[in-house]
Design a protein around this motif. Structure first.
Motif, PDB file in Angstrom:
ATOM      1  N   PHE A 227       2.157  -4.156 -11.522  1.00 39.53           N
ATOM      2  CA  PHE A 227       2.252  -3.507 -10.299  1.00 39.53           C
ATOM      3  C   PHE A 227       2.004  -4.782  -9.340  1.00 39.53           C
ATOM      4  CE2 PHE A 227       0.868  -2.243  -6.278  1.00 39.53           C
ATOM      5  CZ  PHE A 227       2.018  -1.210  -5.847  1.00 39.53           C
ATOM      6  N   TYR A 228       0.716  -5.597  -9.782  1.00 37.63           N
ATOM      7  CA  TYR A 228       0.268  -6.485  -8.961  1.00 37.63           C
ATOM      8  C   TYR A 228       1.215  -7.785  -9.240  1.00 37.63           C
ATOM      9  CZ  TYR A 228      -4.094  -4.002  -7.734  1.00 37.63           C
ATOM     10  OH  TYR A 228      -5.145  -3.149  -7.278  1.00 37.63           O
TER      11      TYR A 228
ATOM     12  N   LEU B 212       0.393   2.543  -4.502  1.00 38.27           N
ATOM     13  CA  LEU B 212       1.615   2.446  -3.430  1.00 38.27           C
ATOM     14  C   LEU B 212       0.860   2.764  -1.880  1.00 38.27           C
ATOM     15  CD1 LEU B 212       4.045   4.305  -5.300  1.00 38.27           C
ATOM     16  CD2 LEU B 212       4.271   2.137  -4.661  1.00 38.27           C
TER      17      LEU B 212
ATOM     18  N   LEU C 112      -0.743   4.285  -9.687  1.00 37.51           N
ATOM     19  CA  LEU C 112       0.462   3.847  -9.039  1.00 37.51           C
ATOM     20  C   LEU C 112       0.444   4.571  -7.730  1.00 37.51           C
ATOM     21  CD1 LEU C 112       2.989   3.662 -11.819  1.00 37.51           C
ATOM     22  CD2 LEU C 112       1.548   1.485 -10.877  1.00 37.51           C
TER      23      LEU C 112
ATOM     24  N   LEU D 155       7.624   0.374 -15.671  1.00 36.09           N
ATOM     25  CA  LEU D 155       6.148  -0.279 -15.759  1.00 36.09           C
ATOM     26  C   LEU D 155       5.969   0.295 -17.136  1.00 36.09           C
ATOM     27  CD1 LEU D 155       6.612  -0.635 -12.843  1.00 36.09           C
ATOM     28  CD2 LEU D 155       4.024  -0.021 -12.677  1.00 36.09           C
TER      29      LEU D 155
ATOM     30  N   LEU E 168       9.677   3.793  -9.153  1.00 40.53           N
ATOM     31  CA  LEU E 168       8.601   3.374 -10.043  1.00 40.53           C
ATOM     32  C   LEU E 168       8.484   4.214 -11.326  1.00 40.53           C
ATOM     33  CD1 LEU E 168       7.777   1.313  -7.952  1.00 40.53           C
ATOM     34  CD2 LEU E 168       5.435   1.935  -8.550  1.00 40.53           C
TER      35      LEU E 168
ATOM     36  N   SER F  37       6.655   4.988 -15.185  1.00 41.99           N
ATOM     37  CA  SER F  37       5.567   4.249 -16.246  1.00 41.99           C
ATOM     38  C   SER F  37       6.026   4.838 -17.797  1.00 41.99           C
ATOM     39  CB  SER F  37       4.336   4.370 -16.011  1.00 41.99           C
ATOM     40  OG  SER F  37       3.762   5.654 -16.469  1.00 41.99           O
TER      41      SER F  37
ATOM     42  N   VAL G 212       5.391  -5.954  -8.508  1.00 48.92           N
ATOM     43  CA  VAL G 212       5.820  -4.675  -7.566  1.00 48.92           C
ATOM     44  C   VAL G 212       5.256  -4.708  -6.041  1.00 48.92           C
ATOM     45  CG1 VAL G 212       5.965  -2.057  -7.185  1.00 48.92           C
ATOM     46  CG2 VAL G 212       6.032  -3.054  -9.580  1.00 48.92           C
ATOM     47  N   ARG G 213       4.048  -5.286  -6.135  1.00 46.18           N
ATOM     48  CA  ARG G 213       3.469  -5.394  -4.676  1.00 46.18           C
ATOM     49  C   ARG G 213       4.325  -6.061  -3.745  1.00 46.18           C
ATOM     50  NH1 ARG G 213       0.071  -8.488  -2.795  1.00 46.18           N
ATOM     51  NH2 ARG G 213      -1.163  -7.674  -1.104  1.00 46.18           N
TER      52      ARG G 213
ATOM     53  N   SER H 253       0.444  -1.287 -16.925  1.00 45.27           N
ATOM     54  CA  SER H 253       1.007  -0.616 -15.712  1.00 45.27           C
ATOM     55  C   SER H 253       0.520  -1.654 -14.283  1.00 45.27           C
ATOM     56  CB  SER H 253       0.745   0.819 -15.902  1.00 45.27           C
ATOM     57  OG  SER H 253       1.574   1.432 -15.033  1.00 45.27           O
ATOM     58  N   LEU H 254      -0.875  -1.395 -14.181  1.00 43.75           N
ATOM     59  CA  LEU H 254      -1.482  -1.869 -13.084  1.00 43.75           C
ATOM     60  C   LEU H 254      -1.117  -3.401 -12.679  1.00 43.75           C
ATOM     61  CD1 LEU H 254      -2.625  -1.148 -10.334  1.00 43.75           C
ATOM     62  CD2 LEU H 254      -4.859  -1.226 -11.464  1.00 43.75           C
TER      63      LEU H 254
END
Ligand SMILES: Nc1nc2c(c(=O)[nH]1)N[C@H]1C(S)=C(S)[C@@H](COP(=O)(O)OP(=O)(O)OC[C@H]3O[C@@H](n4cnc5c(N)ncnc54)[C@H](O)[C@@H]3O)O[C@H]1N2
Ligand code: MOO
Ligand SMILES: [Mg+2]
Length: 430
Positions: A331-332, A230, A226, A320, A265, A267, A335-336, A327-328
């Motif tokens: 993010f995409y 970021l 993360l 997340l 953020l 996790s 969050v992004r 988690s990733l």
């Protein structure tokens, strides 16, 4: 603390949202942060422009030559089947200003970037004409049809006219913008202050790098994933480390995050296990806007405001899921773009393509699935995607080998090999 935040925009924070509903809920909630600063252009790469840059000059400032050659008036161009002999009356280098007028039938030896003398509108590259000497004077011979009137001349203001916007507010500055702004003679820009994002991992089983791995424990990988994600967004990361699955420790860390950052953020700890405390803390210190999304991986993903304290805006919490791929992926997916919006930047979704899918995929309608794939050019020259093997939400290698997410929409059923699918490119194609 909660009252100031008002009711949740949803009927029930317990509902399962679709991915689109979750994205829309986040986008509707966020307001860009306040605060600008002036920075030198050489320190502005990756920063978000707070105000448009308006051109104070014409670029280029003068009509100039695009070629090394000879400038002349297009009225001297030869007719079909004929040639024109033009006398070379002066030489102009880039940086010179023309001084003498050029008579009809005359031309000027001119270098790329040099200002065009008035009355001349066309340049012939030197390799397309012949140079001759007559009575000790240089001349050129120009055949018909080698250049058109106005060719090889760059017009004043053709790049940017004075008073026109050169770069819009919200643009995250790239090398091309830095050069464009420099070409206007502007050495400093007003940018948004950098968004501060706090990040921490939760879980008693987690160990930091360098610590011995006790039995039953794993290394904390999500925080590194993360923080990398970021950093790519250009935000300032406040790394709050590892937090145990303990409500008091979690509360203290969330309070610190609220004091130090614009968004948070976390996790892990968002699901329904006995050690999953994040949602309860979000409810206690703010409000849970939703926490279940009809997607895989990433179903438990909580979003909502943490109260910011006296006169402060809320600090948005993106909680997340702990599974590393989930988690990733979340993010995409969520969050992004949210952080781009929060930082006052233009929102730039990941590039999306439709390509042929080489791997059959089983799926049932009713949730969005994000599979990890490799998009590459196939033998027939088209683009296609194949999956990166086992797709479990804990198999981070599936993400590391991928350059794209295969996004199978909410209503989509199984995909046969050869069908078109949507992919989100998350790391280029090589
Ligand atoms: N009864 C149910 N159980 C679970 C559900 C469910 O709907 N009902 N959802 C599953 C799904 S899907 C996910 S995803 C996970 C999410 O769990 P949490 O967000 O509560 O995360 P944890 O329980 O803390 O951890 C899950 C998993 O991930 C590992 N993990 C956690 N943090 C890290 C880290 N920083 N680095 C590497 N790995 C991490 C952790 O050890 C666990 O293996 O819940 C399912 N359960
Ligand atoms: O959705 Mo969980 O994120 O499948 O592992
Ligand atoms: Mg859990």
């Amino acid at each position: 603390m909660t009252a100031a935040l008002g009711p949740s925009p949803l009927i029930s924070g317990d509902a399962h949202l679709s991915v689109d509903q979750a994205r829309a809920t986040i986008a509707n909630a966020l307001q860009p942060i306040h605060g600008d600063e002036v920075v030198a252009l050489h320190q502005a790469l990756g920063r978000v422009l707070a105000e448009p840059v308006i051109s104070p000059i014409d670029v280029p400032a003068h009509d100039n030559s695009a070629m090394d050659g000879y400038a002349f008036a297009s009225t001297d161009l030869p007719g079909s089947g004929q040639v024109a002999d033009l006398r070379v009356v002066a030489t102009l280098h880039a940086g010179d200003m023309p001084t003498v007028p050029v008579p009809p039938g005359g031309c000027v030896r001119i270098m790329t970037g040099a200002v065009m003398p008035s009355g001349l509108d066309t340049v012939v590259p030197q390799e397309l004409c012949q140079t001759v000497e007559r009575d000790g004077q240089p001349w050129i011979t120009l055949a018909a049809g080698v250049v058109q009137p106005g060719e090889n001349r760059r017009l004043a203001g053709e790049d940017l006219a004075r008073g026109k916007p050169a770069v819009p507010a919200g643009r995250r500055l790239r090398p091309a913008e830095l050069g464009l702004i420099a070409s206007l003679g502007i050495g400093q820009v007003t940018v948004r202050r950098r968004l501060k994002v706090a990040v921490f991992s939760t879980g008693n089983e987690l160990r930091s790098l360098g610590e011995p791995l006790d039995p039953g424990c794993i290394y904390d990988s999500n925080r590194h994933t993360l923080i990398g994600a970021l950093q790519r967004l250009g935000v300032e990361v406040v790394d709050l480390g590892l937090v145990r699955d303990d409500p008091a420790a979690l509360e203290a860390t969330l309070r610190r995050a609220v004091a130090e950052a614009d968004a948070v953020l976390t996790s892990g700890g968002v699901s329904v296990g006995d050690a999953d405390h994040t949602r309860a803390l979000l409810a206690q210190l703010g409000r849970v806007d939703f926490w279940k999304v009809a997607m895989r991986p990433g179903r438990p993903f909580a979003f909502g405001p943490l109260a910011g304290g006296d006169g402060q805006p809320p600090r948005w919490l993106f909680a997340l899921p702990g599974n590393p791929v989930a988690s990733l992926v979340t993010f995409y997916a969520f969050v992004r773009e949210a952080l781009q919006q929060l930082g006052g930047a233009e929102v730039q979704p990941l590039p999306t393509l439709r390509v042929r899918c080489e791997t059959p995929i089983r799926k049932r309608p009713g949730r969005t699935e994000f599979q990890r794939g490799i998009v590459a050019r196939s033998a027939d020259g088209g683009w296609s995607v194949r999956l990166t093997g086992a797709q479990g939400a804990g198999i981070l290698r599936s993400m590391s080998e991928a350059n794209a997410l295969v996004v199978l929409g909410h209503e989509q059923a199984s995909v046969a090999s050869g069908e078109q699918v949507e992919v989100w490119l998350f790391d280029g194609l090589v």
